[in-house]
Design an enzyme around this catalytic site. Structure first.
Site, mmCIF file in Angstrom:
data_model
loop_
_atom_site.group_PDB
_atom_site.id
_atom_site.type_symbol
_atom_site.label_atom_id
_atom_site.label_comp_id
_atom_site.label_asym_id
_atom_site.label_seq_id
_atom_site.Cartn_x
_atom_site.Cartn_y
_atom_site.Cartn_z
ATOM 1 N N ASN A 13 -4.032 73.233 -18.157
ATOM 2 C CA ASN A 13 -5.422 73.639 -17.928
ATOM 3 C C ASN A 13 -6.317 72.558 -18.532
ATOM 4 O OD1 ASN A 13 -7.926 74.816 -17.788
ATOM 5 N ND2 ASN A 13 -7.350 76.696 -18.861
ATOM 6 N N ARG A 29 -4.274 75.015 -13.512
ATOM 7 C CA ARG A 29 -5.424 75.873 -13.276
ATOM 8 C C ARG A 29 -6.509 74.995 -12.663
ATOM 9 N NH1 ARG A 29 -10.356 77.242 -15.952
ATOM 10 N NH2 ARG A 29 -10.930 79.369 -15.437
ATOM 11 N N HIS A 77 -12.431 83.826 -13.051
ATOM 12 C CA HIS A 77 -11.417 84.589 -13.797
ATOM 13 C C HIS A 77 -10.434 85.220 -12.807
ATOM 14 C CE1 HIS A 77 -14.648 85.434 -17.090
ATOM 15 N NE2 HIS A 77 -13.927 84.387 -17.461
ATOM 16 N N ARG A 89 -24.112 83.445 -21.568
ATOM 17 C CA ARG A 89 -24.702 83.463 -20.219
ATOM 18 C C ARG A 89 -25.490 84.750 -19.986
ATOM 19 N NH1 ARG A 89 -19.120 82.266 -18.060
ATOM 20 N NH2 ARG A 89 -18.883 80.019 -18.209
ATOM 21 N N GLU A 147 -3.192 84.387 -18.438
ATOM 22 C CA GLU A 147 -3.442 83.507 -17.299
ATOM 23 C C GLU A 147 -2.340 82.470 -17.141
ATOM 24 O OE1 GLU A 147 -7.792 82.624 -16.521
ATOM 25 O OE2 GLU A 147 -7.901 83.417 -18.545
#
Ligand code: AMP
Length: 400
Positions: free
Chosen positions: A7, A91, A180, A241, A386
Site C-alpha cells: 500500500n 491497494r 474504503h 474532513r 484490508e
C-alpha cells in the site's frame, strides 16, 4: 502460497507478507519519509524482534529493495528468497469507471491507473510507482491491482449520479465512486458469514468509523449505496474532513476570507471534521472524547454531530434497501469505542427494533454480535482487515 501486500502513499509504503494457507501475517512493516530526509523502515516479523533501519530512501524502488532485503534477511527475515512470494497485491485508490473488480496488472491497467491521476491525485501516482517498483524488483511476478473504488461500482445510476448536468458525467466521469471499498466488501462478507445471513439477499449496513469514515449499504454483498463520493470528502463527519456540506458555503467563505477554492478544499479535507468542530482540540476521537468528558462543549457537540450523522445515514440506507438485516461496526472508532456504538444504536435506532446487549458490547477489536437476542436487527463488531482482503483477491486472480 505467500502474498505480498503493498500500500503505497506519496512518501510511505506499508506492507504485509501473508501466508495464505493459514491467512497469518508472516511480517508487516512501514517505510516512512520516502524521498525526504529521515527515511525509516520499521519491519515487524511475527514472533521475532522488530527491526528498524534509518537509511536514505530516495525513491519507492529503494524502499521496496530494503523491504525485500528485510523479508529475506537471515536474522529478521521470514522467507529464504523472493521466489517464495506467489504474487503481489497492490491497494490502488481509484480505478475510475473502468474497473469494477480487481485485475492482473499489465500495460493497459497501468494506463488506466495513470488516467485516474486527477481523480486520485494524492494516491494513484504513488500506487503506480509502487507497482513499477515491484515489477522492477521481482520481474515476471504477477502484480494485482485491488481498487478501493471497485465495491462502489455495483451501485445503480440513481445512487451514483450527482444531480448536475449529465454532460459532466460524460465528459469527466463525475459520479459517486465511494472509498474504503476493500474494507466495506470484506466486512459485509464477514458479517454475512458470521451472522449466518443469506449470502444472496442479506441487507447489510457497514459503518467504517475511523479517522476517515464512511457507511455502505449492500444487498447480498453488492453495494447499493455508499457515503463517500467522487473523493473521500463526502458523507460522514470525519477526523479532519467535513463530510456533507452545502457547496454554497465554499463560495461564501472564499469571498469573505479571500481564499481560493483549492485552499477551501484543503480546509474541508484537513482542518474540518471533529478537529474543526471541536475548535481545534484534535482529529483523534480519543482526545475529543476526553475533552468532552472534561466539559468542553464544542468537543461534546462535535461527537454528538458525528454520531447523529452516522445514525441519519443508517436510517437513509435502511430506506434505500427497504430494510436491514445487519449493521456492522468497524475501523478504529467502530472497533474500539463501545460508547459510540451504544449511543448510535440506543439514541436513534430503537424504531428499527435494534437492541444492544451491554455485556456483549463490552469488547474491542473482536468479531462479535453485540445486539441482544431479541434485537430485530443483528448488530455486530467486525474488525476490518484490508490487507487480508487484498491478499485474498490477489490469490483469487492468480488462481483464475
Ligand atoms: P483508523 O483510521 O481506523 O485507524 O481509526 C483511527 C481513529 O480511531 C482515531 O481517531 C482514534 O482516536 C480512534 N480510536 C482508536 N482507538 C480508540 C478507542 N479505544 N476509543 C475511541 N477511539 C479510538
Amino acid at each position: 502460497m505467500k502474498i505480498f501486500v503493498v500500500n503505497c502513499g506519496s512518501s510511505s509504503l506499508k506492507y504485509q507478507l501473508i501466508d495464505m494457507e493459514t491467512e497469518g501475517v508472516l511480517a508487516k512493516g512501514l517505510c516512512e519519509r520516502i524521498g525526504i530526509e529521515g527515511s525509516k523502515l520499521t519491519h515487524t516479523p511475527t514472533g521475532k524482534d522488530k527491526f528498524v533501519l534509518e537509511t536514505p530512501m530516495p525513491s519507492h524502488k529503494d524502499a521496496i529493495k530494503l523491504v525485500l532485503d528485510a523479508l529475506t534477511d537471515k536474522d529478521h527475515g521470514v522467507i529464504s528468497n523472493t521466489d517464495e512470494i506467489t504474487a503481489i497485491g497492490h491497494r490502488v485508490l481509484h480505478g475510475g469507471n473502468t474497473y469494477t473488480e480487481s485485475i492482473l496488472i499489465d500495460d493497459d491497467v497501468k494506463k488506466v491507473i495513470r488516467e485516474c491521476f486527477d481523480l486520485g491525485p494524492l494516491h494513484n501516482p504513488a500506487n503506480l510507482i509502487g507497482i513499477e517498483a515491484c515489477e522492477a524488483a521481482m520481474p515476471g511476478k504477477p502484480n494485482v491491482a485491488v481498487f478501493d473504488t471497485a465495491f462502489g461500482m455495483a451501485m445503480d445510476e440513481k445512487a451514483y449520479l450527482y444531480a448536475i448536468p449529465y454532460s459532466y458525467y460524460e465528459k469527466y466521469k463525475i459520479r459517486r465512486y465511494g472509498f474504503h471499498g476493500t474494507s466495506h466488501s470484506f466486512v459485509s462478507k464477514e458479517a454475512i458469514k458470521f451472522g449466518e445471513l443469506d449470502p444472496k439477499t442479506a441487507k447489510v449496513i457497514v459503518c467504517h468509523l475511523g479517522n476517515g469514515a464512511s457507511i455502505s449499504a449492500s444487498i447480498g454483498g453488492k453495494c447499493v449505496d455508499t457515503t463517500m463520493g467522487i473523493t473521500p470528502l463526502e458523507g460522514l463527519i470525519m477526523g479532519t474532513r467535513s463530510g456533507d456540506i452545502d457547496p454554497a458555503v465554499i463560495q461564501f467563505i472564499c469571498n469573505h476570507e479571500g481564499i481560493d477554492v483549492n485552499e477551501m478544499l484543503n480546509i474541508l479535507n484537513k482542518k474540518s471534521g471533529i478537529l474543526g468542530m471541536s475548535g481545534g482540540v484534535s482529529s483523534d476521537f480519543r482526545d475529543v472524547g476526553k475533552a468532552a468528558d472534561e466539559g468542553n462543549h464544542k468537543a461534546k457537540v462535535a461527537l454528538e454531530a458525528f454520531e447523529y450523522r452516522v445514525a441519519k445515514y443508517i436510517g437513509a440506507y435502511t430506506a434505500a434497501m427497504n430494510g436491514v438485516d445487519a449493521i456492522a461496526f468497524t475501523a478504529g472508532v467502530g472497533e474500539n469505542d463501545k460508547a459510540v456504538r451504544k449511543s448510535i444504536c440506543e439514541n436513534y435506532l430503537g424504531y428499527l427494533g435494534v437492541k444492544i446487549d451491554d455485556e456483549a458490547n463490552d469488547v474491542r477489536g473482536k468479531k462479535r454480535v453485540i445486539s441482544a437476542a431479541d434485537s430485530k436487527v443483528k448488530v455486530m463488531l467486525i474488525p476490518t482487515n484490508e490487507e487480508l482482503a487484498i491478499a485474498r483477491e490477489t490469490l483469487e486472480i492468480v488462481n483464475k
